[in-house]
Design an enzyme around this catalytic site. Structure first.
Site, PDB file in Angstrom:
ATOM      1  N   ASP A   1       0.833  -1.206   0.000  1.00 31.05           N
ATOM      2  CA  ASP A   1       0.000   0.000   0.000  1.00 31.05           C
ATOM      3  C   ASP A   1       0.868   1.256   0.000  1.00 31.05           C
ATOM      4  O   ASP A   1       1.985   1.257   0.520  1.00 31.05           O
ATOM      5  CB  ASP A   1      -0.917  -0.017   1.234  1.00 31.05           C
ATOM      6  CG  ASP A   1      -2.040   0.994   1.106  1.00 31.05           C
ATOM      7  OD1 ASP A   1      -2.406   1.358  -0.042  1.00 31.05           O
ATOM      8  OD2 ASP A   1      -2.562   1.442   2.149  1.00 31.05           O
TER       9      ASP A   1
ATOM     10  N   ASN B   1     -10.995  -2.478  -5.124  1.00 29.83           N
ATOM     11  CA  ASN B   1     -10.260  -1.470  -5.897  1.00 29.83           C
ATOM     12  C   ASN B   1     -10.957  -1.131  -7.223  1.00 29.83           C
ATOM     13  O   ASN B   1     -10.632  -0.125  -7.861  1.00 29.83           O
ATOM     14  CB  ASN B   1      -8.811  -1.912  -6.166  1.00 29.83           C
ATOM     15  CG  ASN B   1      -7.926  -1.889  -4.938  1.00 29.83           C
ATOM     16  OD1 ASN B   1      -6.992  -2.676  -4.815  1.00 29.83           O
ATOM     17  ND2 ASN B   1      -8.188  -0.981  -4.004  1.00 29.83           N
TER      18      ASN B   1
HETATM   19  C1  IPE Z   1      -5.297  -2.645  -0.014  1.00 31.02           C
HETATM   20  O1  IPE Z   1      -5.048  -1.306  -0.133  1.00 31.02           O
HETATM   21  C2  IPE Z   1      -5.290  -3.280  -1.384  1.00 31.02           C
HETATM   22  C3  IPE Z   1      -3.986  -3.397  -2.020  1.00 31.02           C
HETATM   23  C4  IPE Z   1      -2.831  -3.037  -1.506  1.00 31.02           C
HETATM   24  C5  IPE Z   1      -4.004  -3.994  -3.340  1.00 31.02           C
HETATM   25  P1  IPE Z   1      -6.220  -0.230  -0.264  1.00 31.02           P
HETATM   26  O2  IPE Z   1      -5.552   1.081  -0.432  1.00 31.02           O
HETATM   27  O3  IPE Z   1      -7.171  -0.640  -1.313  1.00 31.02           O
HETATM   28  O4  IPE Z   1      -6.946  -0.365   1.156  1.00 31.02           O
HETATM   29  P2  IPE Z   1      -7.746   0.696   2.021  1.00 31.02           P
HETATM   30  O5  IPE Z   1      -8.788   1.301   1.126  1.00 31.02           O
HETATM   31  O6  IPE Z   1      -6.755   1.716   2.486  1.00 31.02           O
HETATM   32  O7  IPE Z   1      -8.316  -0.074   3.176  1.00 31.02           O
HETATM   33  C1  IPE Z   2      -1.678   0.185  -3.313  1.00 33.06           C
HETATM   34  O1  IPE Z   2      -1.443   1.553  -3.335  1.00 33.06           O
HETATM   35  C2  IPE Z   2      -1.882  -0.394  -4.687  1.00 33.06           C
HETATM   36  C3  IPE Z   2      -3.275  -0.731  -4.995  1.00 33.06           C
HETATM   37  C4  IPE Z   2      -4.266  -0.654  -4.147  1.00 33.06           C
HETATM   38  C5  IPE Z   2      -3.560  -1.203  -6.330  1.00 33.06           C
HETATM   39  P1  IPE Z   2      -2.642   2.588  -3.368  1.00 33.06           P
HETATM   40  O2  IPE Z   2      -3.029   2.853  -4.774  1.00 33.06           O
HETATM   41  O3  IPE Z   2      -3.747   2.172  -2.470  1.00 33.06           O
HETATM   42  O4  IPE Z   2      -1.902   3.858  -2.779  1.00 33.06           O
HETATM   43  P2  IPE Z   2      -2.474   4.888  -1.725  1.00 33.06           P
HETATM   44  O5  IPE Z   2      -2.900   4.090  -0.519  1.00 33.06           O
HETATM   45  O6  IPE Z   2      -3.615   5.594  -2.375  1.00 33.06           O
HETATM   46  O7  IPE Z   2      -1.310   5.778  -1.433  1.00 33.06           O
HETATM   47 MG    MG Z   3      -4.138   2.461  -0.482  1.00 35.93          MG
END
Ligand code: IPE
Ligand code: IPE
Ligand code: MG
Length: 240
Positions: A14, A62
């Site tokens: 993340d 997502n």
């Molecule tokens: C979890 O991260 C999913 C991945 C890393 C693929 P998210 O960014 O989607 O999770 P939340 O929304 O912060 O819980």
């Molecule tokens: C994790 O990084 C990757 C995916 C969820 C695909 P994020 O895209 O959630 O990055 P932040 O949390 O918005 O910084």
């Molecule tokens: Mg995230």
């Protein structure tokens, strides 16, 4: 070096978006950087003898993101599976996927099938990519498979226990020993709920693109200092 005590590490990758935003770039630049970090981490993991690495690449939730971001990620997955992961395959990594197939584009599914096929005889380590994945959804899929076996008589009531039930999950993997989540948040966001049951949890402020093999080594060193009791008591250590 890793021994039998540590078989499976899982990473919630993340913070890609925030990494890019902090640099005045588009979120997609963060995903690209994150994919390069994943290659480095997976390479290091196999080099130090880890057998199973699970990574959260894309959650079913997502899909709530913009079409532009989702499409970028899907195109990036294709590029990773058809091109960038070649070095990982050469290292002997077998790639498997957890998650739902429904809802994914045909070209993404093709790239997934292709890398699974090309790496199926590799046996140095397994990289489990969780894509279009949700932990609750995986448990429901497992229950459906179990139900089929009960109805057909392949298994009898009472025959399956909490360890053997894993055969009904998307992949039959050992329990997760270490969970790492980068990107500051302290939550599991529907990741591998069944498999996490006694995992040691590490929540890092570091955003995923900045995560390094040295940070992984530090976590592993810390893990080896932890007394895992699995609900029991170490009577040699305890005074009463
Ligand atoms: C979890 O991260 C999913 C991945 C890393 C693929 P998210 O960014 O989607 O999770 P939340 O929304 O912060 O819980
Ligand atoms: C994790 O990084 C990757 C995916 C969820 C695909 P994020 O895209 O959630 O990055 P932040 O949390 O918005 O910084
Ligand atoms: Mg995230």
């Amino acid at each position: 070096m890793i021994d039998d005590k540590l078989k499976h590490i899982a990473i919630i990758m993340d913070g890609n978006g925030r990494w890019a935003e902090a640099r005045g770039k588009k979120r997609s630049a963060g995903h690209k950087a994150g994919s390069e970090t994943l290659e480095k981490i997976a390479t290091h993991a196999v080099d130090i003898g880890l057998k199973y690495l699970s990574v959260y690449a894309f959650s079913t939730d997502n899909f709530k993101r913009s079409e532009e971001e989702v499409n970028y990620l899907m195109d990036l997955f294709i590029e990773m599976f058809t091109k960038n992961f070649e070095k990982l395959l050469d290292k002997g990594i077998k790639v498997v996927f957890s998650g739902a197939k429904e809802g994914l584009r045909a070209d993404v599914l093709n790239a997934m099938d292709d890398i699974v096929e090309r790496s199926k005889n590799n046996n140095k380590a397994t990289l489990n990519v969780c894509l279009n994945y949700g932990g609750r959804e995986e448990i429901i899929r497992a229950c459906e498979r179990y139900h089929e076996d009960l109805v057909s008589g392949k298994v009898k009531k009472g025959e399956i226990n909490r360890d053997t039930f894993t055969r009904y999950l998307d992949n039959d993997l050992p329990p997760i020993d270490i969970l790492i989540r980068t990107g500051k948040e302290k939550r599991v966001s529907n990741f591998m709920l069944y498999e996490l049951y006694y995992a040691e949890m590490y929540f890092l402020d570091t955003l995923f693109p900045d995560f390094t093999p040295e940070m992984l080594d530090d976590i592993i060193a810390d893990f080896y200092g932890v007394e895992r009791r699995f609900g029991g008591i170490n009577y040699e250590k305890s005074s009463s």
